[in-house]
Design a protein around this motif. Structure first.
Motif, PDB file in Angstrom:
ATOM      1  N   GLU A 209       0.809  -1.219   0.000  1.00  0.00           N
ATOM      2  CA  GLU A 209       0.000   0.000   0.000  1.00  0.00           C
ATOM      3  C   GLU A 209       0.844   1.272   0.000  1.00  0.00           C
ATOM      4  N   LYS A 210       2.169   1.119   0.227  1.00  0.00           N
ATOM      5  CA  LYS A 210       3.082   2.261   0.157  1.00  0.00           C
ATOM      6  C   LYS A 210       3.855   2.274  -1.160  1.00  0.00           C
ATOM      7  N   ASN A 211       3.392   1.440  -2.106  1.00  0.00           N
ATOM      8  CA  ASN A 211       3.972   1.357  -3.453  1.00  0.00           C
ATOM      9  C   ASN A 211       5.347   0.693  -3.471  1.00  0.00           C
ATOM     10  N   LYS A 212       5.673  -0.073  -2.419  1.00  0.00           N
ATOM     11  CA  LYS A 212       6.929  -0.822  -2.403  1.00  0.00           C
ATOM     12  C   LYS A 212       6.696  -2.214  -2.967  1.00  0.00           C
ATOM     13  N   LEU A 213       7.722  -2.751  -3.640  1.00  0.00           N
ATOM     14  CA  LEU A 213       7.601  -4.033  -4.326  1.00  0.00           C
ATOM     15  C   LEU A 213       8.275  -5.135  -3.513  1.00  0.00           C
ATOM     16  N   TYR A 214       7.567  -6.274  -3.345  1.00  0.00           N
ATOM     17  CA  TYR A 214       8.085  -7.386  -2.553  1.00  0.00           C
ATOM     18  C   TYR A 214       8.050  -8.695  -3.342  1.00  0.00           C
ATOM     19  N   PHE A 215       9.071  -9.502  -3.117  1.00  0.00           N
ATOM     20  CA  PHE A 215       9.140 -10.863  -3.652  1.00  0.00           C
ATOM     21  C   PHE A 215       8.757 -11.790  -2.505  1.00  0.00           C
ATOM     22  N   VAL A 216       7.658 -12.540  -2.675  1.00  0.00           N
ATOM     23  CA  VAL A 216       7.105 -13.334  -1.575  1.00  0.00           C
ATOM     24  C   VAL A 216       7.077 -14.819  -1.944  1.00  0.00           C
ATOM     25  N   PRO A 217       7.990 -15.639  -1.414  1.00  0.00           N
ATOM     26  CA  PRO A 217       7.930 -17.087  -1.640  1.00  0.00           C
ATOM     27  C   PRO A 217       6.677 -17.661  -0.983  1.00  0.00           C
ATOM     28  N   THR A 218       6.034 -18.620  -1.641  1.00  0.00           N
ATOM     29  CA  THR A 218       4.833 -19.250  -1.096  1.00  0.00           C
ATOM     30  C   THR A 218       4.978 -20.765  -1.145  1.00  0.00           C
ATOM     31  N   LYS A 219       4.249 -21.447  -0.282  1.00  0.00           N
ATOM     32  CA  LYS A 219       4.332 -22.906  -0.233  1.00  0.00           C
ATOM     33  C   LYS A 219       3.590 -23.553  -1.396  1.00  0.00           C
ATOM     34  N   ARG A 220       2.519 -22.909  -1.837  1.00  0.00           N
ATOM     35  CA  ARG A 220       1.681 -23.503  -2.883  1.00  0.00           C
ATOM     36  C   ARG A 220       1.606 -22.586  -4.101  1.00  0.00           C
ATOM     37  N   PRO A 221       1.396 -23.157  -5.277  1.00  0.00           N
ATOM     38  CA  PRO A 221       1.252 -22.318  -6.473  1.00  0.00           C
ATOM     39  C   PRO A 221      -0.033 -21.499  -6.417  1.00  0.00           C
ATOM     40  N   GLU A 222      -0.004 -20.346  -7.035  1.00  0.00           N
ATOM     41  CA  GLU A 222      -1.172 -19.466  -7.093  1.00  0.00           C
ATOM     42  C   GLU A 222      -1.680 -19.428  -8.525  1.00  0.00           C
ATOM     43  N   ASN A 223      -2.975 -19.292  -8.682  1.00  0.00           N
ATOM     44  CA  ASN A 223      -3.556 -19.192 -10.017  1.00  0.00           C
ATOM     45  C   ASN A 223      -3.132 -17.881 -10.675  1.00  0.00           C
ATOM     46  N   LYS A 224      -2.808 -17.947 -11.957  1.00  0.00           N
ATOM     47  CA  LYS A 224      -2.363 -16.755 -12.688  1.00  0.00           C
ATOM     48  C   LYS A 224      -3.432 -15.660 -12.695  1.00  0.00           C
ATOM     49  N   SER A 225      -4.677 -16.056 -12.510  1.00  0.00           N
ATOM     50  CA  SER A 225      -5.767 -15.074 -12.509  1.00  0.00           C
ATOM     51  C   SER A 225      -5.735 -14.177 -11.277  1.00  0.00           C
ATOM     52  N   ALA A 226      -4.851 -14.498 -10.320  1.00  0.00           N
ATOM     53  CA  ALA A 226      -4.757 -13.695  -9.095  1.00  0.00           C
ATOM     54  C   ALA A 226      -4.071 -12.352  -9.329  1.00  0.00           C
ATOM     55  N   VAL A 227      -3.434 -12.187 -10.480  1.00  0.00           N
ATOM     56  CA  VAL A 227      -2.762 -10.919 -10.788  1.00  0.00           C
ATOM     57  C   VAL A 227      -3.772  -9.773 -10.731  1.00  0.00           C
ATOM     58  N   ASN A 228      -3.361  -8.667 -10.111  1.00  0.00           N
ATOM     59  CA  ASN A 228      -4.159  -7.448  -9.919  1.00  0.00           C
ATOM     60  C   ASN A 228      -5.184  -7.564  -8.796  1.00  0.00           C
ATOM     61  N   LYS A 229      -5.139  -8.667  -8.054  1.00  0.00           N
ATOM     62  CA  LYS A 229      -6.059  -8.810  -6.930  1.00  0.00           C
ATOM     63  C   LYS A 229      -5.358  -8.475  -5.613  1.00  0.00           C
ATOM     64  N   HIS A 230      -6.153  -8.077  -4.642  1.00  0.00           N
ATOM     65  CA  HIS A 230      -5.628  -7.694  -3.333  1.00  0.00           C
ATOM     66  C   HIS A 230      -5.352  -8.940  -2.498  1.00  0.00           C
ATOM     67  N   ILE A 231      -4.282  -8.881  -1.699  1.00  0.00           N
ATOM     68  CA  ILE A 231      -3.915 -10.027  -0.868  1.00  0.00           C
ATOM     69  C   ILE A 231      -3.391  -9.529   0.471  1.00  0.00           C
ATOM     70  N   VAL A 232      -3.592 -10.333   1.510  1.00  0.00           N
ATOM     71  CA  VAL A 232      -3.067 -10.029   2.840  1.00  0.00           C
ATOM     72  C   VAL A 232      -2.238 -11.214   3.310  1.00  0.00           C
ATOM     73  N   ILE A 233      -1.002 -10.954   3.702  1.00  0.00           N
ATOM     74  CA  ILE A 233      -0.138 -11.993   4.263  1.00  0.00           C
ATOM     75  C   ILE A 233       0.175 -11.576   5.692  1.00  0.00           C
ATOM     76  N   LYS A 234      -0.153 -12.434   6.639  1.00  0.00           N
ATOM     77  CA  LYS A 234       0.086 -12.081   8.034  1.00  0.00           C
ATOM     78  C   LYS A 234       0.641 -13.266   8.806  1.00  0.00           C
ATOM     79  N   ILE A 235       1.174 -12.977   9.975  1.00  0.00           N
ATOM     80  CA  ILE A 235       1.766 -13.997  10.829  1.00  0.00           C
ATOM     81  C   ILE A 235       0.736 -14.421  11.867  1.00  0.00           C
ATOM     82  N   LYS A 236       0.540 -15.725  11.984  1.00  0.00           N
ATOM     83  CA  LYS A 236      -0.405 -16.244  12.962  1.00  0.00           C
ATOM     84  C   LYS A 236       0.204 -17.465  13.637  1.00  0.00           C
ATOM     85  N   GLU A 237       0.366 -17.390  14.941  1.00  0.00           N
ATOM     86  CA  GLU A 237       0.930 -18.485  15.729  1.00  0.00           C
ATOM     87  C   GLU A 237       2.285 -18.924  15.177  1.00  0.00           C
ATOM     88  N   ASN A 238       3.129 -17.915  14.911  1.00  0.00           N
ATOM     89  CA  ASN A 238       4.494 -18.150  14.417  1.00  0.00           C
ATOM     90  C   ASN A 238       4.543 -18.811  13.049  1.00  0.00           C
TER      91      ASN A 238
END
Length: 308
Positions: free
Chosen positions: A266-295
Motif C-alpha cells: 500500500e506504500k507502493n513498495k515491491l516485494y518478492f514473496v515465496p509461497t508454499k503452494r502455487p497461485e492461479n495466474k488469474s490472481a494478478v491485480n487482486k488484493h492479498i493479505v499476508i500475516k503472521i499467525k501463531e508463528n
C-alpha cells in the motif's frame, strides 16, 4: 547441486509422474527413463515430505545414470539412511543434468532430515569427488573455465566476500582480472558501478540481494525486470503485508525453483514473496493479505471482490 523440499503430496506426485519423465513437455520427444529404488515400493511409501535435487556436473562426459546411482549410494553412507528415491537424466538443455527425488521417510521408517552442513559441503564433495574419480582430474583449462563461471554467478561468491571485506567508503579497488570481470558483471546486474581507475562502488545490499537470488533463483531477474528496488519478504521481520499481486511465478524446477508472488504494498513498495503452494495466474491485480499467525506465515487467498 541444488536442493528444494516440500511437504505437499500433490507436488510430490506431480513431480514423480509428470516432471521426472518430462511428460509435461511436448517438445521433448524422447522421454527420459526413470530409475532408482523400486518404483512400486516408492509409491507405496510416498510421504508429503520429499526432497528434490538437481545435479549438474561440469563434465558432460559422465555416464550419468551410473554416476547418480553412485552419488545416492554415497549419500546413504554419509547419512545412514536407506532412501526411497527416483531420478531421471534430462538432456533438453545445454547442460545435461539429473533430477533426483528422495522420499521424506526411508526404508526403515525414519524421517529424512538433512542439516545445512550436509547439504552445502558433504553432498557437494561427494558429487564432485565421484565425478573426478570417473573422468579424472581437471585440466588447467577446465579449472579456468570454473573460475570464469564464478565471475558470472548470480549468487554470493568467494570473490564477493573478498571485495566486501576490502570495501572502504562504499568503494573497492580490484586486484586481479577475475575481480575486475566479477565487478563488470555485477555492474550489468546494477549491483556495482565503475568509478574510474581500478575502483568500483558496490550496492549497499549486494550480499543480501545475491543471497536471495541464491535461494530464489529468479529474484535478480525479477528485480531487474521491474527496474526498481525489490525486497525479499521476511515474515519474521516485516509482519503483515497488504498489497496487490503484480506477478505470479509458479515452480517448475527448471526456471523457477519455488512458488512466489510479486506484490506491491500500500506504500507502493515491491516485494518478492515465496509461497508454499502455487497461485492461479488469474490472481494478478487482486488484493492479498499476508500475516503472521501463531508463528506461521498465513496467506489469505485473493478474493474476487478485492480485484482492482
Amino acid at each position: 547441486m541444488k536442493m528444494r523440499y516440500s511437504y505437499n503430496m500433490k507436488t510430490h506426485k506431480a513431480f514423480l509422474k509428470q516432471y521426472l519423465p518430462q511428460e509435461n513437455k511436448d517438445e521433448v520427444k524422447e522421454k527420459p527413463c526413470v530409475f532408482g529404488s523400486d518404483e512400486k515400493e516408492y509409491k507405496k511409501n510416498m510421504a508429503k515430505k520429499h526432497f528434490r535435487f538437481i545435479i549438474s556436473p561440469e563434465s558432460q562426459d559422465l555416464p550419468m545414470e551410473l554416476y547418480i546411482k553412485e552419488v545416492v549410494k554415497e549419500m546413504e553412507k554419509t547419512t545412514g539412511y536407506s532412501f526411497y528415491w527416483q531420478a531421471a537424466v534430462h538432456t533438453d538443455t545445454p547442460n545435461i543434468h539429473a533430477h533426483v527425488v528422495i522420499n521424506g521417510f526411508d526404508k526403515k521408517g525414519k524421517e529424512v532430515f538433512f542439516d545445512y552442513d550436509t547439504l552445502t559441503r558433504q553432498f557437494f564433495d561427494i558429487a564432485s569427488g565421484l565425478a573426478t574419480n570417473i573422468v579424472g582430474e581437471r585440466t588447467r583449462e577446465q579449472m579456468q573455465a570454473t573460475r570464469d563461471k564464478w565471475t558470472v554467478a548470480k549468487r554470493v561468491t568467494e570473490v564477493d566476500k573478498d571485495l566486501l571485506a576490502r570495501l572502504k567508503d562504499g568503494q573497492v579497488t580490484y586486484r586481479s582480472g577475475d575481480e575486475r570481470r566479477r565487478l563488470l558483471f555485477l555492474e550489468e546486474l546494477h549491483l556495482a558501478r565503475f568509478e574510474g581507475g581500478h575502483n568500483f562502488s558496490l550496492h549497499a545490499d549486494l550480499e543480501s540481494i545475491l543471497a536471495a537470488n541464491g535461494k530464489y533463483n529468479v529474484f535478480l531477474d525479477t528485480r531487474n525486470k521491474y527496474r526498481e528496488e525489490l525486497r525479499l519478504y521476511d515474515p519474521s521481520k516485516m509482519g503483515e503485508l497488504k498489497g496487490t499481486i503484480v506477478e505470479v511465478l509458479n515452480q517448475d524446477d527448471d526456471k523457477y525453483w519455488v512458488n512466489s508472488l510479486v506484490i506491491r504494498d500500500e506504500k507502493n513498495k515491491l516485494y518478492f514473496v515465496p509461497t508454499k503452494r502455487p497461485e492461479n495466474k488469474s490472481a494478478v491485480n487482486k488484493h492479498i493479505v499476508i500475516k503472521i499467525k501463531e508463528n506461521k506465515e498465513e496467506v489469505k487467498k485473493p478474493k474476487r471482490g478485492h480485484e482492482k
